[in-house]
Design a protein around this motif. Structure first.
Motif, PDB file in Angstrom:
ATOM      1  N   ALA A 356     -55.922  40.110   1.878  1.00  0.00           N
ATOM      2  CA  ALA A 356     -54.649  39.611   2.399  1.00  0.00           C
ATOM      3  C   ALA A 356     -54.574  39.765   3.901  1.00  0.00           C
ATOM      4  N   THR A 357     -55.262  40.765   4.443  1.00  0.00           N
ATOM      5  CA  THR A 357     -55.232  40.980   5.892  1.00  0.00           C
ATOM      6  C   THR A 357     -55.844  39.809   6.651  1.00  0.00           C
ATOM      7  N   LEU A 358     -56.883  39.192   6.072  1.00  0.00           N
ATOM      8  CA  LEU A 358     -57.481  38.026   6.716  1.00  0.00           C
ATOM      9  C   LEU A 358     -56.490  36.865   6.736  1.00  0.00           C
ATOM     10  N   ILE A 359     -55.876  36.600   5.598  1.00  0.00           N
ATOM     11  CA  ILE A 359     -54.918  35.493   5.528  1.00  0.00           C
ATOM     12  C   ILE A 359     -53.772  35.735   6.500  1.00  0.00           C
ATOM     13  N   ASP A 360     -53.284  36.963   6.547  1.00  0.00           N
ATOM     14  CA  ASP A 360     -52.215  37.289   7.503  1.00  0.00           C
ATOM     15  C   ASP A 360     -52.667  37.025   8.941  1.00  0.00           C
ATOM     16  N   ALA A 361     -53.901  37.403   9.257  1.00  0.00           N
ATOM     17  CA  ALA A 361     -54.415  37.216  10.618  1.00  0.00           C
ATOM     18  C   ALA A 361     -54.521  35.740  10.979  1.00  0.00           C
ATOM     19  N   MET A 362     -54.846  34.903  10.004  1.00  0.00           N
ATOM     20  CA  MET A 362     -55.005  33.485  10.276  1.00  0.00           C
ATOM     21  C   MET A 362     -53.678  32.807  10.602  1.00  0.00           C
ATOM     22  N   PHE A 363     -52.584  33.440  10.253  1.00  0.00           N
ATOM     23  CA  PHE A 363     -51.273  32.879  10.565  1.00  0.00           C
ATOM     24  C   PHE A 363     -50.717  33.406  11.887  1.00  0.00           C
ATOM     25  N   GLN A 364     -51.497  34.198  12.601  1.00  0.00           N
ATOM     26  CA  GLN A 364     -51.054  34.709  13.893  1.00  0.00           C
ATOM     27  C   GLN A 364     -51.406  33.705  14.989  1.00  0.00           C
ATOM     28  N   PRO A 365     -50.419  33.189  15.709  1.00  0.00           N
ATOM     29  CA  PRO A 365     -50.688  32.180  16.743  1.00  0.00           C
ATOM     30  C   PRO A 365     -51.540  32.737  17.877  1.00  0.00           C
ATOM     31  N   PRO A 366     -52.476  31.960  18.386  1.00  0.00           N
ATOM     32  CA  PRO A 366     -53.260  32.381  19.557  1.00  0.00           C
ATOM     33  C   PRO A 366     -52.511  32.123  20.867  1.00  0.00           C
ATOM     34  N   TRP A 367     -51.238  31.715  20.763  1.00  0.00           N
ATOM     35  CA  TRP A 367     -50.399  31.503  21.943  1.00  0.00           C
ATOM     36  C   TRP A 367     -49.057  32.176  21.705  1.00  0.00           C
ATOM     37  N   SER A 368     -48.335  32.423  22.778  1.00  0.00           N
ATOM     38  CA  SER A 368     -46.957  32.886  22.639  1.00  0.00           C
ATOM     39  C   SER A 368     -46.089  31.709  22.211  1.00  0.00           C
ATOM     40  N   SER A 369     -44.883  31.999  21.736  1.00  0.00           N
ATOM     41  CA  SER A 369     -43.997  30.920  21.307  1.00  0.00           C
ATOM     42  C   SER A 369     -43.679  29.968  22.455  1.00  0.00           C
ATOM     43  N   GLU A 370     -43.646  30.501  23.693  1.00  0.00           N
ATOM     44  CA  GLU A 370     -43.369  29.662  24.859  1.00  0.00           C
ATOM     45  C   GLU A 370     -44.560  28.788  25.236  1.00  0.00           C
ATOM     46  N   GLU A 371     -45.742  29.151  24.763  1.00  0.00           N
ATOM     47  CA  GLU A 371     -46.954  28.408  25.105  1.00  0.00           C
ATOM     48  C   GLU A 371     -47.457  27.530  23.964  1.00  0.00           C
ATOM     49  N   HIS A 372     -46.803  27.585  22.817  1.00  0.00           N
ATOM     50  CA  HIS A 372     -47.259  26.798  21.663  1.00  0.00           C
ATOM     51  C   HIS A 372     -47.324  25.319  22.049  1.00  0.00           C
ATOM     52  N   PRO A 373     -48.469  24.655  21.842  1.00  0.00           N
ATOM     53  CA  PRO A 373     -48.609  23.256  22.264  1.00  0.00           C
ATOM     54  C   PRO A 373     -47.622  22.294  21.605  1.00  0.00           C
ATOM     55  N   LEU A 374     -47.060  22.664  20.466  1.00  0.00           N
ATOM     56  CA  LEU A 374     -46.093  21.793  19.789  1.00  0.00           C
ATOM     57  C   LEU A 374     -44.684  22.386  19.817  1.00  0.00           C
ATOM     58  N   ARG A 375     -44.433  23.226  20.826  1.00  0.00           N
ATOM     59  CA  ARG A 375     -43.134  23.922  20.865  1.00  0.00           C
ATOM     60  C   ARG A 375     -41.957  22.955  20.972  1.00  0.00           C
ATOM     61  N   ASP A 376     -42.172  21.777  21.578  1.00  0.00           N
ATOM     62  CA  ASP A 376     -41.078  20.812  21.759  1.00  0.00           C
ATOM     63  C   ASP A 376     -40.971  19.804  20.629  1.00  0.00           C
ATOM     64  N   LEU A 377     -41.861  19.872  19.663  1.00  0.00           N
ATOM     65  CA  LEU A 377     -41.883  18.852  18.606  1.00  0.00           C
ATOM     66  C   LEU A 377     -40.584  18.892  17.809  1.00  0.00           C
ATOM     67  N   GLY A 378     -39.974  17.724  17.657  1.00  0.00           N
ATOM     68  CA  GLY A 378     -38.782  17.636  16.825  1.00  0.00           C
ATOM     69  C   GLY A 378     -37.484  17.923  17.526  1.00  0.00           C
ATOM     70  N   HIS A 379     -37.522  18.267  18.785  1.00  0.00           N
ATOM     71  CA  HIS A 379     -36.277  18.553  19.487  1.00  0.00           C
ATOM     72  C   HIS A 379     -35.421  17.279  19.515  1.00  0.00           C
ATOM     73  N   GLY A 380     -34.233  17.386  18.948  1.00  0.00           N
ATOM     74  CA  GLY A 380     -33.326  16.246  18.909  1.00  0.00           C
ATOM     75  C   GLY A 380     -33.602  15.306  17.759  1.00  0.00           C
ATOM     76  N   GLN A 381     -34.601  15.621  16.917  1.00  0.00           N
ATOM     77  CA  GLN A 381     -34.915  14.758  15.772  1.00  0.00           C
ATOM     78  C   GLN A 381     -34.953  15.617  14.513  1.00  0.00           C
ATOM     79  N   ARG A 382     -34.689  14.953  13.398  1.00  0.00           N
ATOM     80  CA  ARG A 382     -34.731  15.680  12.126  1.00  0.00           C
ATOM     81  C   ARG A 382     -35.370  14.786  11.074  1.00  0.00           C
ATOM     82  N   VAL A 383     -36.273  15.352  10.311  1.00  0.00           N
ATOM     83  CA  VAL A 383     -36.907  14.632   9.206  1.00  0.00           C
ATOM     84  C   VAL A 383     -36.704  15.461   7.957  1.00  0.00           C
ATOM     85  N   GLY A 384     -36.146  14.859   6.914  1.00  0.00           N
ATOM     86  CA  GLY A 384     -35.961  15.568   5.639  1.00  0.00           C
ATOM     87  C   GLY A 384     -34.841  16.557   5.697  1.00  0.00           C
TER      88      GLY A 384
END
Length: 384
Positions: A356-384
């Protein structure tokens, strides 16, 4: 045919508008989605979205075999291999991060596009090809349509928004498809919400001609959609679609994976000794698939049972990058597509042995939340 990765054309309509036509142009590679193809398609869709003369968009693949058989995983393999050799952390300039970020932005653009998007999902539609298809407003399937998400065979997992749309299928069905990479036909696509219209392949040219003659009225969003819908309905031939594979077996699939954990679900599928050919093929794919991937499929469906599409894509970007850095993606591609020995040497022999430790590690972002390349995705839009 031109060697350009994507061919663009504009089909004039009788009322003075234009339909944007994009053709993926790598038939020898089954139109697998390269970085250049994604860049060109995304840029053109962005331009067409604000062009008042464009009333709708049509996307197809060249050749007779495939709309798009997936992403360019060989290029990703090389990117991951070089990055691992250099022991560098993923960043915005990392090739894998660049590719997945653009692919998911393109997919999200299609999901939220302001004009009708028709995808001619003829032939093979796998992985990245399904990403282009799933978000279209009008998904057109034919007698040759073959849809699958076989990422478990290469150490990946169903991404391209699948973490979101598999959850919107009947309970258990999405998990079963993700674990086994089951192949779906046109009827399955219609039954599961991955297709909207069944149109025989031979009617493609006539359909495009009819779209050119359609009346798009005042070109408002309702008028555009109504014109496309009315034209497609003239060519609808659901009675000619092949027999479904999922719906008749839905109770069986739910019994195999419902209300259990991933280890139990995998054990049930592998223990099923049915002589049903479709189930047997799926069982074999899971048996030979990557144990880490099975956990990732299950965890992603749990995480995104109630989230929005943009959140799913952000999570998928993290996980897709980590599959190459911490998981078995490079080994899966090596075995199936590079050396072609068809015998991947997975890190773990079965699902139960994956920590489980491996799976947990794979969900850890290699960027900060401010640096996430898709941090702006969906701003002002909603799907589903």
């Amino acid at each position: 045919m031109s060697e350009l990765p994507v061919l663009f054309d504009e089909l004039p309509t009788a009322d003075g508008g234009r339909i944007g036509v994009a053709t993926l142009n790598a038939p020898r590679a089954l139109n697998s989605l390269s970085l250049e193809m994604a860049q060109q398609l995304d840029a053109r869709l962005e331009a067409w979205a604000v062009d008042p003369g464009i009333v709708a968009v049509w996307i197809e693949g060249s050749g007779e075999k495939a709309f798009c058989a997936g992403g360019d995983v060989v290029a990703l393999y090389r990117a991951f291999s070089e990055g691992n050799d250099n022991a560098e952390a993923a960043g915005d300039d990392d090739p894998a991060t660049t590719y997945f970020s653009l692919e998911y932005r393109l997919d999200y653009r299609i999901h939220t596009y302001p004009k009708p998007v028709m995808v001619w999902a003829d032939g093979i539609v796998m992985g990245g090809g399904l990403g282009l298809t799933a978000g279209a407003s009008h998904r057109l399937v034919t007698e040759t349509t073959l849809i699958a998400m076989p990422e478990i065979t290469i150490g990946l997992y169903p991404d391209i928004g699948a973490s979101w749309f598999l959850n919107r299928m009947p309970p258990g069905v999405g998990a079963y498809l993700g674990l086994t990479g089951a192949q779906l036909n046109a009827r399955d696509a219609l039954d599961l919400g991955l297709g909207d219209h069944f149109i025989p392949r031979e009617h493609r040219a006539a359909l495009l001609e009819a779209l050119g003659q359609a009346d798009f009225g005042d070109r408002s969003a309702p008028a555009r959609r109504a014109a496309v819908q009315a034209t497609l309905e003239r060519f609808e031939a659901r009675d000619k679609a092949p027999a479904g594979q999922v719906q008749p077996r839905q109770d069986t699939l739910q019994a195999l994976v419902g209300n259990v954990d991933v280890e139990t679900a995998v054990s049930r599928i592998l223990a099923d000794d049915s002589d049903d050919e479709w189930l047997a093929a799926n069982r074999k794919r899971l048996m030979n698939g990557c144990p880490i991937s099975a956990h990732l499929v299950w965890r992603m469906l749990e995480r995104h049972a109630h989230t929005g599409l943009a959140d799913a894509f952000r999570d998928e970007l993290v996980l897709s990058v980590q599959c190459g850095r911490l998981g078995d993606f490079t080994e899966g591609v090596r075995a199936l597509l590079i050396d072609k020995d068809k015998d991947p040497r997975w890190t773990y022999t079965d699902v139960a042995s994956v920590p489980a430790t491996l799976i947990d590690a794979m969900f850890q972002p290699p960027w900060s939340s401010e640096e996430h390349p898709l941090r702006d995705l969906g701003h002002g839009q909603r799907v589903g």
